[in-house]
Write a protein that holds these residues in place. Structure first.
Motif, PDB file in Angstrom:
ATOM      1  N   GLY A   7      16.196  30.634 115.126  1.00 37.82           N
ATOM      2  CA  GLY A   7      15.123  30.634 114.147  1.00 37.82           C
ATOM      3  C   GLY A   7      15.579  30.432 112.715  1.00 37.82           C
ATOM      4  N   LYS A   8      16.899  30.392 112.485  1.00 40.67           N
ATOM      5  CA  LYS A   8      17.422  30.189 111.148  1.00 40.67           C
ATOM      6  C   LYS A   8      17.752  28.706 110.943  1.00 40.67           C
ATOM      7  N   ILE A   9      17.492  28.225 109.735  1.00 42.36           N
ATOM      8  CA  ILE A   9      17.836  26.849 109.378  1.00 42.36           C
ATOM      9  C   ILE A   9      19.132  26.879 108.590  1.00 42.36           C
ATOM     10  N   ALA A  10      20.135  26.156 109.077  1.00 45.95           N
ATOM     11  CA  ALA A  10      21.468  26.160 108.458  1.00 45.95           C
ATOM     12  C   ALA A  10      21.796  24.778 107.911  1.00 45.95           C
ATOM     13  N   VAL A  11      22.223  24.731 106.670  1.00 49.00           N
ATOM     14  CA  VAL A  11      22.669  23.508 106.020  1.00 49.00           C
ATOM     15  C   VAL A  11      24.163  23.638 105.735  1.00 49.00           C
ATOM     16  N   VAL A  12      24.937  22.652 106.175  1.00 51.51           N
ATOM     17  CA  VAL A  12      26.374  22.617 105.905  1.00 51.51           C
ATOM     18  C   VAL A  12      26.679  21.289 105.224  1.00 51.51           C
ATOM     19  N   SER A  13      27.045  21.334 103.961  1.00 48.59           N
ATOM     20  CA  SER A  13      27.363  20.082 103.276  1.00 48.59           C
ATOM     21  C   SER A  13      28.689  19.529 103.789  1.00 48.59           C
ATOM     22  N   ASP A  33      19.085  26.152 113.700  1.00 50.83           N
ATOM     23  CA  ASP A  33      18.672  24.766 113.533  1.00 50.83           C
ATOM     24  C   ASP A  33      19.574  24.182 112.453  1.00 50.83           C
ATOM     25  N   THR A  34      20.507  23.329 112.839  1.00 53.42           N
ATOM     26  CA  THR A  34      21.625  22.971 111.970  1.00 53.42           C
ATOM     27  C   THR A  34      21.498  21.561 111.417  1.00 53.42           C
ATOM     28  N   VAL A  35      21.665  21.442 110.108  1.00 57.41           N
ATOM     29  CA  VAL A  35      21.592  20.153 109.429  1.00 57.41           C
ATOM     30  C   VAL A  35      23.005  19.661 109.151  1.00 57.41           C
ATOM     31  N   ILE A  36      23.315  18.491 109.710  1.00 55.87           N
ATOM     32  CA  ILE A  36      24.613  17.837 109.513  1.00 55.87           C
ATOM     33  C   ILE A  36      24.497  16.875 108.339  1.00 55.87           C
ATOM     34  N   ASN A  37      25.474  16.920 107.447  1.00 51.20           N
ATOM     35  CA  ASN A  37      25.464  16.040 106.283  1.00 51.20           C
ATOM     36  C   ASN A  37      26.785  15.286 106.156  1.00 51.20           C
ATOM     37  N   GLY A  38      26.684  14.046 105.729  1.00 49.52           N
ATOM     38  CA  GLY A  38      27.842  13.230 105.407  1.00 49.52           C
ATOM     39  C   GLY A  38      27.404  12.143 104.448  1.00 49.52           C
ATOM     40  N   GLY A  57      21.503  20.994 124.049  1.00 47.77           N
ATOM     41  CA  GLY A  57      20.396  21.882 123.724  1.00 47.77           C
ATOM     42  C   GLY A  57      20.393  22.371 122.299  1.00 47.77           C
ATOM     43  N   ALA A  58      21.456  22.079 121.539  1.00 48.33           N
ATOM     44  CA  ALA A  58      21.520  22.513 120.141  1.00 48.33           C
ATOM     45  C   ALA A  58      20.441  21.799 119.327  1.00 48.33           C
ATOM     46  N   SER A  59      19.883  22.513 118.362  1.00 47.84           N
ATOM     47  CA  SER A  59      18.874  21.942 117.476  1.00 47.84           C
ATOM     48  C   SER A  59      19.573  21.354 116.259  1.00 47.84           C
ATOM     49  N   LEU A  60      19.578  20.026 116.162  1.00 38.50           N
ATOM     50  CA  LEU A  60      20.361  19.340 115.136  1.00 38.50           C
ATOM     51  C   LEU A  60      19.519  18.333 114.368  1.00 38.50           C
ATOM     52  N   LYS A  61      19.852  18.172 113.108  1.00 40.35           N
ATOM     53  CA  LYS A  61      19.243  17.154 112.264  1.00 40.35           C
ATOM     54  C   LYS A  61      20.339  16.561 111.399  1.00 40.35           C
ATOM     55  N   GLY A  62      20.357  15.262 111.254  1.00 36.97           N
ATOM     56  CA  GLY A  62      21.343  14.611 110.408  1.00 36.97           C
ATOM     57  C   GLY A  62      20.700  14.038 109.164  1.00 36.97           C
ATOM     58  N   VAL A  63      21.278  14.330 108.012  1.00 35.01           N
ATOM     59  CA  VAL A  63      20.765  13.799 106.747  1.00 35.01           C
ATOM     60  C   VAL A  63      21.950  13.286 105.939  1.00 35.01           C
ATOM     61  N   ALA A  64      22.019  11.973 105.764  1.00 35.92           N
ATOM     62  CA  ALA A  64      23.106  11.374 104.999  1.00 35.92           C
ATOM     63  C   ALA A  64      22.812  11.471 103.515  1.00 35.92           C
ATOM     64  N   GLY A  65      23.872  11.562 102.716  1.00 31.62           N
ATOM     65  CA  GLY A  65      23.700  11.585 101.273  1.00 31.62           C
ATOM     66  C   GLY A  65      24.943  12.092 100.579  1.00 31.62           C
ATOM     67  N   ASP A  66      25.203  11.563  99.394  1.00 36.91           N
ATOM     68  CA  ASP A  66      26.334  11.998  98.579  1.00 36.91           C
ATOM     69  C   ASP A  66      25.884  13.166  97.723  1.00 36.91           C
ATOM     70  N   LEU A  67      26.323  14.373  98.074  1.00 39.63           N
ATOM     71  CA  LEU A  67      25.878  15.575  97.377  1.00 39.63           C
ATOM     72  C   LEU A  67      26.734  15.894  96.152  1.00 39.63           C
TER      73      LEU A  67
END
Length: 264
Positions: A7-13, A33-38, A57-67
C-alpha cells in the motif's frame, strides 16, 4: 525480519541499475508500489523488465527523466504526484581537488547530488506529513565523513546531504515521517565496476578483485576488507524505509564496512 510495505508508494531516483536498482528491488519485494527512474526510457524499460522477472507480481512503474535539474524534477513529480517512501539515490562521483575542480564541476555535483534530493523531498514531504507517515532516505557516502582530498567536490556534496537530512528530520518532528542518511563505503555498483574495468583487465583480475584491492589500498581502515555488495547497502535502506524503523530518524546510518574511524 520480513518487512511489509503493502500500500506504500516508493520512489527511488536513479534506480535503473546499481545500488538504486537493488533498493528498488527490495522495496518491491516488500510489497511497495515502486517507481523506477533512469535518464532514458530504454534504461528504465530494461530495469522494469528485469525486476518483473526477479519479482513476479511486483507493482512497478517506470518513469524516465533527468532529475539533476529543476525542470526534470518538475516533470517527474507531475507524473508521480505522491510518494510515501522517497530514496534520493541520484548521484555522480569522480576525482577533483581544490586546484583541479572548476566552478562548473562544483556546481554539477551540487545540482545533481544535493539539489535533486532537496527538490524531490520538497515535492513529497508535505503530503507525507499530512498523512502522518513517510520515509525519506538520502544516499550519502562515507566520503562525507572521511573526506578524500582528491574527490573534494564529491565529498562536499555527500557531507551536505548529511546536514540536509538531519535538518529535514527536525522539520518533520512528531509527524510520523522519518528522514535519514545512509552512508555506503566502496560498493560493487555499476559505476565502480566501470571505473575499475580497465585496471582489472590490464592486471588479469576480476573487477571484484581489483576493487577489493583498491579498498585496502585507499581505505585501509576497512574492517570487512572488501567492497560491499549492492544488496548489503540496499538492506540498510530497506530497514530505514520500513514500518519497523519508526524510531530511527535524523540518523547517519553507515554501511561502510567500518572504514570511518569512529564508534559513534
Amino acid at each position: 525480519m520480513n518487512f511489509d510495505l503493502s500500500g506504500k508508494i516508493a520512489v527511488v531516483s536513479a534506480s535503473s541499475g546499481g545500488i538504486g536498482f537493488a533498493i528498488a528491488s527490495g522495496l518491491a519485494r516488500a510489497g511497495a508500489d515502486t517507481v523506477i527512474n533512469g535518464r532514458t526510457a530504454e534504461a528504465v524499460e530494461c530495469a522494469v523488465a528485469k525486476l518483473r522477472k526477479e519479482a513476479p507480481g511486483a507493482s512497478l512503474k517506470g518513469v524516465a527523466g533527468d532529475l539533476g535539474s529543476a525542470a526534470g524534477v518538475a516533470a517527474f513529480t507531475e507524473a508521480v504526484p505522491r510518494a510515501d517512501i522517497l530514496v534520493n539515490n541520484l548521484g555522480v562521483f569522480g576525482p577533483g581537488t581544490l586546484f583541479s575542480a572548476t566552478d562548473d564541476d562544483w556546481e554539477r555535483y551540487f545540482q545533481i547530488n544535493v539539489m535533486s534530493g532537496v527538490r524531490l523531498t520538497r515535492a513529497y514531504l508535505q503530503g507525507m506529513m499530512e498523512r502522518r507517515w513517510g520515509r525519506v532516505v538520502f544516499m550519502s557516502s562515507e566520503s562525507g565523513l572521511n573526506i578524500p582530498p582528491d574527490m573534494l567536490p564529491y565529498a562536499f556534496s555527500k557531507t551536505a546531504q548529511l546536514g540536509i537530512a538531519r535538518g529535514i528530520a527536525k522539520q518533520a518532528a512528531g509527524t510520523g515521517v522519518t528522514v535519514n542518511a545512509v552512508l555506503p563505503g566502496p560498493t560493487l555498483s555499476d559505476g565502480a565496476r566501470a571505473m575499475m574495468a580497465d585496471k582489472a583487465a590490464s592486471e588479469g583480475k576480476t573487477v571484484e578483485q581489483a576493487l577489493n584491492e583498491f579498498v585496502m589500498a585507499t581505505r585501509g581502515s576497512s574492517i570487512i576488507q572488501r567492497a560491499a555488495k549492492v544488496e548489503e547497502v540496499a538492506n540498510m535502506v530497506l530497514y530505514a524505509c520500513s514500518v519497523e524503523a519508526s524510531a530511527t530518524t535524523g540518523a547517519a546510518l553507515r554501511v561502510d564496512g567500518g572504514i570511518v574511524e569512529s564508534i559513534g
